[in-house]
Enzyme design. Structure first.
Site, mmCIF file in Angstrom:
data_model
loop_
_atom_site.group_PDB
_atom_site.id
_atom_site.type_symbol
_atom_site.label_atom_id
_atom_site.label_comp_id
_atom_site.label_asym_id
_atom_site.label_seq_id
_atom_site.Cartn_x
_atom_site.Cartn_y
_atom_site.Cartn_z
ATOM 1 N N GLU A 154 0.843 -1.191 0.000
ATOM 2 C CA GLU A 154 0.000 0.000 0.000
ATOM 3 C C GLU A 154 0.883 1.248 0.000
ATOM 4 O OE1 GLU A 154 -2.427 0.878 3.405
ATOM 5 O OE2 GLU A 154 -3.942 1.820 2.159
ATOM 6 N N ALA B 98 1.574 -0.954 10.953
ATOM 7 C CA ALA B 98 0.974 -2.225 10.575
ATOM 8 C C ALA B 98 0.288 -2.067 9.219
ATOM 9 C CB ALA B 98 -0.053 -2.658 11.616
ATOM 10 N N GLU C 234 -6.433 -2.874 12.251
ATOM 11 C CA GLU C 234 -6.169 -3.681 11.053
ATOM 12 C C GLU C 234 -7.279 -4.688 10.810
ATOM 13 O OE1 GLU C 234 -3.913 -2.509 9.240
ATOM 14 O OE2 GLU C 234 -3.074 -1.228 10.810
HETATM 15 ZN ZN LIG Z 1 -5.405 1.604 8.454
#
Ligand SMILES: [Zn+2]
Length: 780
Positions: free
Chosen positions: A102, A235, A270
């Protein structure tokens, strides 16, 4: 394109850190195709089984041929040594390969259409050394040993976005548990997973909460939570295979209470993405905020359901709302919803606006709609767009249907306008005249928001949608009930709202608004300091933390004017909180002591003498800070402790302490250590803890300048550099403002341009505040 499918087979050479692959993309009928593929060797391409020509410029792979069924690509590449794409993460005694995609890292891994809206099924097969483990989004369905190597085939994924693919290869170790009959793992390296039991428990609780709240079961057959040795972010929500830096996942009975709480909130964040982000994905990165604000907001709900005694909305206000209000008070801020096109632009929007402001606005929206109708709207949105993509408009429509309220109209302004309002109050008989404009630390600007305005009138809480520039409400003692609205209020008399506050959120809110008015020159320093005195005996976690942060910031900027009051407040409050016998008090006592050490020599010296490994885990950071400031040989003493430390939780506290060493030779050694192979690349960002080292700004600025190109290199593509800049430049740039501006002018940095604008403008704010403190100190 909804039937797009990739069959990928990779040969991974762990020793030489290279891989080669063959990829069959089932496209269906297409007039040519263009794939994203960065820095690869493209060896051959076949269309429907025929060898064809192609055009590749190192970024885009273009095939002009008409396709009936499929494209086959043979390629090879090196495993990256930065923290993006498919990269090597080293640790003491070994390494793993891991991925972070990402926003746009998938194109560094395989040729693909790297766009969140183009969902596809992925079927992955890998050949690796037989002594290594491998993790991906889906479970392994076939394992074949061929002597020194083995072939692992993973189950095909449902339709998903490319940025959520995961592959990890290395000597991973595991512990496991189950939820709903599905397997849940904590994976780690170097035999650390035994510290993952706490994470398993948090994850089980959070999944149970989300399945119930969303009304949809977790969509994949298993879940991995993976601690990787080097990780730029905290994360990442890869579907079914979430990655973490060690300190965000592994916590046990030796951990600080604060670590346990932050681990819980990161895991819950998450896991919320597994639905909101992974199952339903934004169409384009301009709606990144939807993913992030929502996961942020939901994570606090999940933790609240599991640990009501934590009073976790305190942490929401301190960790999300406060930083967002701060960044949103300068003109370099951006709207929650922002147009982005290039990779450089996309990677920079993972900031306090996308997370904190978005989440705070959702909190304001939920309290306006009511939590039941909010939940119903979310459920129908997720159901409608499962395995597909959606925009924010789609969400507003679902919330409108569930509530019958004009959600689109209200939210449109909140997400597309930059900044937030300040309400000026003026008494007119028994009414209150309210005027709104945009709040800025410097300058003023008109602006009208549809403010869901709440206020205390007598004992009653009243509310109205205030969507004009100037209007009237009933005479009120305090506006913004419980501080849940994302706006500022400028009172004429600050004592009444404090006196009529109904809870700790209100008292936080009054202090927070008063401080913003002080920075913007809207109240006098003497008046502000008088107000702060009223907080000396406050017993609320939130207002005490807030006032402590304010006084610490002022101490950092210009200490002579605030020193005495800083000491008095912190001594009183530390005495109070260190006596209490609950875990939340422990967290606050730890923070107060760490700050008190900055200015209280005898207090600091008493901590500097303590044994880092024997004190309560929540006091370790304080001890590290105290040794940095008061020890006779701070660098060598801290370095010895660093070398004896067994986990990243301890190491990160020691590094944060080290960059606060005041003795210059020791600080120089600490700054050098940061860049050596003794410190993980991910932890160089601990330099942000040096903002309280106010006597050595010159050295830290020089270090930053000398190593700027190295920082750019290691954090390329991760979005970490703009954050570092926006946090430290306002402080280390103080008194050398022109030099700082000149430096950034001579070093154009497209991947951090937003962070640089924010950093420079915030430096100007801090600099003006410095002048204000200096000039008022004479008149106090
Ligand atoms: Zn996030």
């Amino acid at each position: 394109m909804s039937d797009l499918k990739y069959e990928i087979e990779l040969n991974v050479d762990f020793e030489s850190e290279k891989y080669s692959g063959r990829e069959l993309i089932e496209t269906g009928i297409m007039d040519g195709i263009q794939l994203d593929a960065v820095g690869m060797n493209i060896e051959s391409i076949k269309v429907d089984g025929r060898q064809v020509n192609f055009d590749y410029d190192g970024k885009k792979l273009k095939i002009a041929e008409r396709i009936e069924k499929n494209v086959e690509v043979d390629f090879s590449n090196a495993v990256s040594s930065n923290l993006m794409g498919f990269y090597v993460a080293r640790y003491d005694g070994g390494k793993v390969f891991t991925t972070h995609f990402e926003p746009t890292g998938a194109r560094y891994f395989i040729p693909c259409i790297d766009n969140p809206a183009v969902k596809a099924k992925y079927k992955l097969t890998i050949n690796i050394d037989s002594d290594l483990e491998a993790i991906s989004n889906m479970p392994q369905v076939k394992l074949e040993r061929n002597g020194r190597t083995k072939t692992i085939e993973f189950m095909e994924t449902p339709p998903m976005s490319s940025y959520l693919i995961y592959l990890g290869i290395g000597p991973f170790d595991f512990i496991s548990d189950r939820f709903d009959g599905k397997e849940l793992f904590v994976a780690s390296y170097g035999n650390r997973s035994k510290r993952g039991k706490y994470a398993l428990d948090v994850a089980k609780g959070a999944i149970e909460f989300y399945e119930q709240y969303f009304g949809i079961k977790f969509a994949l057959p298993k879940m991995h939570l993976i601690a990787v040795p080097e990780f730029a972010m905290g994360a990442m929500e890869n579907w079914g295979a979430i990655t973490f830096r060690e300190t965000a996942l592994l916590a046990d009975e030796t951990s600080a209470e604060q670590t346990k709480r932050s681990v819980a909130i990161v895991i819950a964040h998450e896991l919320a993405h597994q639905w909101f982000g992974d199952l339903v994905t934004m169409k384009w990165w301009d709606d990144l905020w939807l993913n992030e604000s929502f996961a942020t907001f939901m994570s606090y709900k999940a933790i609240e359901s599991m640990h009501p005694e934590w009073d976790h909305w305190n942490d929401f206000v301190l960790g999300e709302t406060s930083p967002a209000l701060l960044m949103d008070s300068i003109s370099s801020t951006h709207p929650i919803h922002i147009d982005v096109k290039s990779e450089d632009e996309i990677e920079q929007i993972f900031d306090d606006i996308s997370y904190g402001k978005g989440a705070s606005v959702l909190r304001m929206l939920e309290s306006y709609m009511g939590s039941e109708r909010f939940m119903q709207g979310i459920r129908s949105y997720l159901k409608k767009y499962s395995f597909s993509n959606a925009t924010m408009q789609d969400l507003w429509m679902s919330l409108e249907e569930s509530s019958g309220l004009p959600i689109s109209r209200i939210m449109k302004d909140w997400v597309t306008l930059s900044g937030h309002p300040v309400l000026y109050l003026e008494e007119e008989g028994d009414r209150l005249k309210v005027r709104q404009e945009r709040f800025l630390f410097r300058g003023s600007m008109s602006g009208i928001w549809p403010v869901p305005l709440t206020y205390y009138h007598g004992d009653v809480t009243e509310s109205t949608l205030f969507d004009v520039e100037t209007g009237f409400i009933k005479r009120a003692s305090k506006l913004n009930a419980s501080g849940s609205g994302f706006y500022r209020v400028r009172y004429q008399d600050w004592e009444e709202p404090l006196l009529k506050s109904q809870n700790a959120f209100d008292r936080w809110n009054v202090a927070s608004d008063a401080y913003a008015m002080l920075i913007s020159g809207n109240i006098k320093l003497s008046k502000y300091l008088e107000l702060v005195k009223k907080y000396y005996e406050d017993s609320g976690f939130l207002p005490v933390w807030e006032v402590s942060s304010q006084l610490t910031q002022m101490l950092t900027i210009y200490q002579p004017v605030i020193r005495e009051q800083f000491l008095e407040f912190h001594r009183k409050q530390f005495a109070q909180w260190s006596q209490k016998n609950d875990l939340t008090a422990k967290v606050l006592a730890s923070v107060l002591s760490r700050r008190l050490v900055l200015a209280d020599e005898s207090f600091g010296k008493s901590f500097a003498e303590q044994d880092f490994f024997k004190v309560d885990a929540d006091m370790k950071y304080t001890v590290a800070m105290a040794k940095a400031i008061y020890s006779g040989d701070p660098f060598n003493e801290l370095y010895r402790i660093y070398s004896d430390s067994k986990n990243d939780e301890d190491r990160s506290r020691i590094i944060a302490g080290m960059v606060n060493i005041r003795e210059r030779q020791g600080l120089r050694q600490a700054l050098n250590l940061l860049l050596s192979d003794k410190v993980k690349k991910q932890d160089i960002r601990s330099i942000t803890a040096s903002t309280t080292n106010y006597g050595n700004r010159d050295m830290i600025w020089s270090w930053f300048v000398e190593n700027y190109s190295y920082l750019r290199k290691i954090y390329a593509g991760s979005g970490v550099l703009p954050r570092i800049i926006s946090y430290i430049v306002p402080y280390i740039g103080l008194t050398r403002e022109n030099e700082v501006k000149e430096f950034f002018k001579n070093n154009p940095t497209p991947e951090a341009s937003m962070g640089i604008s924010v950093g420079i403008e915030m430096m100007e704010v801090v600099s003006a505040f410095y002048d204000l403190l200096r000039s008022s100190s004479a008149s106090l």
